[in-house]
Write an enzyme that holds these catalytic residues in place. Structure first.
Site, PDB file in Angstrom:
ATOM      1  N   CYS A 141      13.268  11.229   6.915  1.00 58.86           N
ATOM      2  CA  CYS A 141      13.293  10.866   8.333  1.00 58.86           C
ATOM      3  C   CYS A 141      14.710  10.883   8.892  1.00 58.86           C
ATOM      4  O   CYS A 141      14.884  10.857  10.102  1.00 58.86           O
ATOM      5  CB  CYS A 141      12.627   9.514   8.548  1.00 58.86           C
ATOM      6  SG  CYS A 141      13.288   8.270   7.455  1.00 58.86           S
TER       7      CYS A 141
ATOM      8  N   LYS B  15       0.845  -1.193   0.000  1.00 63.84           N
ATOM      9  CA  LYS B  15       0.000   0.000   0.000  1.00 63.84           C
ATOM     10  C   LYS B  15       0.884   1.247   0.000  1.00 63.84           C
ATOM     11  O   LYS B  15       1.456   1.628   1.026  1.00 63.84           O
ATOM     12  CB  LYS B  15      -0.918   0.060   1.231  1.00 63.84           C
ATOM     13  CG  LYS B  15      -2.010   1.095   1.032  1.00 63.84           C
ATOM     14  CD  LYS B  15      -2.508   1.758   2.299  1.00 63.84           C
ATOM     15  CE  LYS B  15      -1.751   2.974   2.700  1.00 63.84           C
ATOM     16  NZ  LYS B  15      -1.753   4.118   1.751  1.00 63.84           N
ATOM     17  N   PRO B  16       1.010   1.890  -1.171  1.00 63.56           N
ATOM     18  CA  PRO B  16       1.793   3.129  -1.208  1.00 63.56           C
ATOM     19  C   PRO B  16       0.980   4.281  -0.637  1.00 63.56           C
ATOM     20  O   PRO B  16      -0.233   4.171  -0.452  1.00 63.56           O
ATOM     21  CB  PRO B  16       2.051   3.332  -2.702  1.00 63.56           C
ATOM     22  CG  PRO B  16       0.910   2.654  -3.387  1.00 63.56           C
ATOM     23  CD  PRO B  16       0.464   1.527  -2.486  1.00 63.56           C
ATOM     24  N   ALA B  17       1.662   5.399  -0.367  1.00 62.63           N
ATOM     25  CA  ALA B  17       0.962   6.579   0.157  1.00 62.63           C
ATOM     26  C   ALA B  17       0.003   7.120  -0.909  1.00 62.63           C
ATOM     27  O   ALA B  17       0.324   7.127  -2.099  1.00 62.63           O
ATOM     28  CB  ALA B  17       1.972   7.650   0.536  1.00 62.63           C
TER      29      ALA B  17
ATOM     30  N   GLU C  98      10.331  16.216  14.858  1.00 65.41           N
ATOM     31  CA  GLU C  98      10.796  16.203  13.478  1.00 65.41           C
ATOM     32  C   GLU C  98      10.314  17.455  12.737  1.00 65.41           C
ATOM     33  O   GLU C  98       9.130  17.761  12.744  1.00 65.41           O
ATOM     34  CB  GLU C  98      10.196  14.949  12.839  1.00 65.41           C
ATOM     35  CG  GLU C  98      10.921  14.444  11.667  1.00 65.41           C
ATOM     36  CD  GLU C  98      10.457  13.028  11.305  1.00 65.41           C
ATOM     37  OE1 GLU C  98       9.298  12.665  11.605  1.00 65.41           O
ATOM     38  OE2 GLU C  98      11.272  12.303  10.720  1.00 65.41           O
TER      39      GLU C  98
ATOM     40  N   GLU D 254       9.776   1.601  10.513  1.00 65.32           N
ATOM     41  CA  GLU D 254      10.782   2.647  10.307  1.00 65.32           C
ATOM     42  C   GLU D 254      10.044   3.961  10.457  1.00 65.32           C
ATOM     43  O   GLU D 254       9.284   4.359   9.575  1.00 65.32           O
ATOM     44  CB  GLU D 254      11.419   2.453   8.931  1.00 65.32           C
ATOM     45  CG  GLU D 254      12.805   3.032   8.853  1.00 65.32           C
ATOM     46  CD  GLU D 254      12.798   4.429   8.312  1.00 65.32           C
ATOM     47  OE1 GLU D 254      12.631   5.367   9.125  1.00 65.32           O
ATOM     48  OE2 GLU D 254      12.906   4.591   7.096  1.00 65.32           O
ATOM     49  N   LEU D 255      10.232   4.617  11.610  1.00 63.89           N
ATOM     50  CA  LEU D 255       9.359   5.737  11.977  1.00 63.89           C
ATOM     51  C   LEU D 255      10.118   7.065  11.976  1.00 63.89           C
ATOM     52  O   LEU D 255      11.111   7.212  11.298  1.00 63.89           O
ATOM     53  CB  LEU D 255       8.717   5.424  13.341  1.00 63.89           C
ATOM     54  CG  LEU D 255       8.082   4.023  13.421  1.00 63.89           C
ATOM     55  CD1 LEU D 255       7.560   3.743  14.819  1.00 63.89           C
ATOM     56  CD2 LEU D 255       6.962   3.865  12.402  1.00 63.89           C
TER      57      LEU D 255
ATOM     58  N   GLY E 268       6.807   5.301   8.049  1.00 62.43           N
ATOM     59  CA  GLY E 268       5.906   6.443   8.161  1.00 62.43           C
ATOM     60  C   GLY E 268       6.067   7.092   9.523  1.00 62.43           C
ATOM     61  O   GLY E 268       7.127   6.972  10.156  1.00 62.43           O
TER      62      GLY E 268
HETATM   63  P1  ADP Z   1       3.393  10.501   6.340  1.00 66.20           P
HETATM   64  O1  ADP Z   1       2.877  11.679   7.084  1.00 66.20           O
HETATM   65  O2  ADP Z   1       4.875  10.486   6.163  1.00 66.20           O
HETATM   66  O3  ADP Z   1       2.624  10.166   5.102  1.00 66.20           O
HETATM   67  P2  ADP Z   1       1.967   8.464   7.715  1.00 66.20           P
HETATM   68  O4  ADP Z   1       2.405   7.669   8.871  1.00 66.20           O
HETATM   69  O5  ADP Z   1       0.768   9.336   7.855  1.00 66.20           O
HETATM   70  O6  ADP Z   1       3.249   9.291   7.310  1.00 66.20           O
HETATM   71  O7  ADP Z   1       1.725   7.547   6.445  1.00 66.20           O
HETATM   72  C1  ADP Z   1       2.588   6.509   6.066  1.00 66.20           C
HETATM   73  C2  ADP Z   1       1.780   5.452   5.359  1.00 66.20           C
HETATM   74  O8  ADP Z   1       0.848   4.884   6.284  1.00 66.20           O
HETATM   75  C3  ADP Z   1       0.936   5.975   4.209  1.00 66.20           C
HETATM   76  O9  ADP Z   1       0.919   4.990   3.176  1.00 66.20           O
HETATM   77  C4  ADP Z   1      -0.410   6.139   4.838  1.00 66.20           C
HETATM   78  O10 ADP Z   1      -1.452   6.095   3.896  1.00 66.20           O
HETATM   79  C5  ADP Z   1      -0.455   4.925   5.743  1.00 66.20           C
HETATM   80  N1  ADP Z   1      -1.431   4.988   6.836  1.00 66.20           N
HETATM   81  C6  ADP Z   1      -1.998   6.080   7.405  1.00 66.20           C
HETATM   82  N2  ADP Z   1      -2.862   5.718   8.357  1.00 66.20           N
HETATM   83  C7  ADP Z   1      -2.864   4.371   8.419  1.00 66.20           C
HETATM   84  C8  ADP Z   1      -3.517   3.384   9.213  1.00 66.20           C
HETATM   85  N3  ADP Z   1      -4.391   3.718  10.152  1.00 66.20           N
HETATM   86  N4  ADP Z   1      -3.248   2.080   8.979  1.00 66.20           N
HETATM   87  C9  ADP Z   1      -2.358   1.729   8.048  1.00 66.20           C
HETATM   88  N5  ADP Z   1      -1.707   2.600   7.268  1.00 66.20           N
HETATM   89  C10 ADP Z   1      -1.936   3.904   7.445  1.00 66.20           C
END
Ligand code: ADP
Length: 485
Positions: free
Chosen positions: A291, A182-184, A388, A257-258, A235
């Site tokens: 990050c 699942k990409p962003a 951050e 990886e946060l 993320g």
């Molecule tokens: P960023 O702000 O860097 O996009 P996020 O943590 O919000 O970081 O998002 C990283 C990835 O996690 C994205 O692909 C986003 O769509 C996904 N994501 C966001 N919310 C959820 C969730 N509740 N469960 C799984 N994936 C999620």
């Protein structure tokens, strides 16, 4: 988008499930925009739990045949995939720049860096040997081997829409796992183009699946579905913690990886020019949206003034613009919310006594552009010290002793990357032990490579990507006890 691509079929706007390109069940879509001008690039399917379940079923069905291949056979697919990426570098870079905003040269660098994970893991999986352990009781023999965990899932962020995928997909496939990706939502086209190349090189149906859509629904199904045995997430710390909680009932293996809050330590004995070069590369790459970006510049008193002077001149010389323009050093931020957030951090620092030496405001280009910024007088109570920044803002504070520098550097709940500029070998060794970070870059900041373990401690996450460790994240150890010998 289409007009500037040589190979227009790389611009995929559908999801990949079981080897088929498909829409959401209800045909709903999400819009994707170019952060440089807010123009719509296209749409992608808005999938939810039902489509995710089908993708997981496809990955489960494809798993037995994929794991049965020899490492050499799986590696051959990965090598072909790498070659396909190299052959399509120009188009892939344009797609990446259009959806993410980074300068084209950075986009190419990201793609080649990502591609390098394929040959590494194609080789590495040939060397995953088990053990024949010394017998612990007469008439017995213990043996171990490493097996793929099963279906893996990758959830990736928008700031490196391309390279995050090979980092997770290459070790997963090399290990013998199949994968659901699942990409962003803001940057799905790089992932879909990569999947298109995977299909072209003949990776069997179901081995790679890519879903775009509602994050909580797709993520929720990935977390709840017992068939998924491993989740690799990159993320924010906030979403990572939530995902870990969501995955707890099905006890999945996780790599997380946060976020980071990287200190960049410059000691009096450092090579000033090298330190400045490094600081610029480390801070302003991807407009500061990485990050492992330097977040806090901690500079020893004897070199502080010269460092700040040099950094000011370099920051003022940065050319901001559309990433497609070859003259651009720094592109836009990802969206208006990011600009708002970064500006809020700068205003907070100002009200707490920081001095603006460069930038500090929205850029004259408007939209999502922000000025490359330098703040002197960073203090612990400022938000930019504590969290951050994720934007083009460098913040500097002086320190007197090594002990003080270490205490300041470790004064955060994060622990991903840290940097040190020094020519003192003994100090380097002491700091390697004292800095509570998964990674320490001494006189160099290019931490990520296929060969080395990337990852953090504390609230920066769990697990490592790259290196031989990155492969074992997708495998589990099986132990055989032979008795009656
Ligand atoms: P960023 O702000 O860097 O996009 P996020 O943590 O919000 O970081 O998002 C990283 C990835 O996690 C994205 O692909 C986003 O769509 C996904 N994501 C966001 N919310 C959820 C969730 N509740 N469960 C799984 N994936 C999620």
């Amino acid at each position: 988008m289409l007009a500037i691509l040589k190979d227009k079929s790389l611009f995929r706007r559908q999801c990949l499930i079981n080897g088929q390109w498909c829409d959401a069940d209800d045909k709903s879509v999400l819009a994707v925009t170019n952060p440089a001008n807010e123009k719509q690039l296209g749409t992608v399917p808005k999938c939810g739990a039902a489509e995710t379940r089908r993708a997981i079923e496809a990955a489960s069905a494809a798993f037995p045949a994929w794991r049965a291949l020899t490492p050499l056979q799986r590696g051959a697919y990965l090598r072909d995939w790498e070659q396909a990426i190299r052959d399509n570098l120009e188009d892939l870079a344009k797609i990446l720049t259009l959806e993410e905003g980074k300068p084209l040269a950075e986009a190419k660098g990201e793609i080649l860096q990502g591609a390098s994970y394929f040959p590494w893991f194609a080789e590495e999986c040939r060397r995953v040997c088990g053990d024949v352990t010394p017998s612990f009781r007469p008439g017995t023999q213990g043996l171990t081997r490493h097996e793929p965990v099963g279906v893996a899932a990758a959830i990736t962020p928008w700031n490196f829409p391309f390279s995050m995928l090979p980092r997770k997909t290459a070790p997963a496939l090399a290990a013998g796992c199949t994968i659901v990706i699942k990409p962003a939502g803001r940057t799905p086209y790089s992932a879909l183009a990569l999947a298109e190349l995977g299909v072209r090189v003949g990776i069997p149906a179901g081995v790679i699946n890519v879903l775009t859509g509602t994050a909580s629904e797709i993520g929720g199904e990935i977390a709840a579905n017992p068939a998924v045995r491993k989740v690799s997430f990159t993320g924010s710390t906030e979403v990572g913690k939530q995902l870990a909680a969501d995955c707890a009932p099905t006890l999945k293996r996780m790599s997380l990886e946060l976020g980071g809050n990287a200190p960049f330590l410059v000691f009096d004995d450092a090579d000033l020019k090298a330190a400045l070069d490094l600081a610029m590369a480390c801070k302003f790459r991807n407009a500061g949206q990485t990050c492992i970006c330097a977040n806090r510049f901690l500079v020893q008193e004897g070199i502080h003034e010269r460092f700040v002077e040099g950094l000011t001149a370099r920051i003022k010389a940065l050319r901001v613009g559309d990433g497609l323009d070859p003259a651009t050093d720094m592109g836009p931020l990802i969206n208006a919310r990011a600009v708002e957030r970064v500006d809020g951090l700068v205003r907070d620092a100002e009200t707490r006594g920081a001095r603006l030496l460069a930038g500090g405001h929205r850029h004259a280009l408007g939209g999502n552009f922000y000025e490359p910024t330098l703040i002197a007088g960073l203090k612990r109570d400022m938000q930019i010290f504590q969290g951050e920044i994720f934007g083009p803002v460098a913040a500097v504070m002086p320190f007197a002793s090594e002990e003080e520098a270490v205490a300041l550097a470790n004064d955060t709940s994060y622990g991903l990357a840290s940097y040190v500029c020094t020519r003192d070998l003994a100090r380097t060794w002491r700091l390697f032990g004292a800095l509570q970070y998964g990674m320490v870059g001494v006189n160099d900041a290019t931490l990520a490579s296929a060969e080395t373990p990337f990852g953090g401690v504390k609230y920066s996450g769990l697990g490592r990507e790259g290196s031989s460790e990155g492969l074992l994240e997708y495998m589990e150890t099986h132990y055989l006890l032979l008795g009656g010998l």
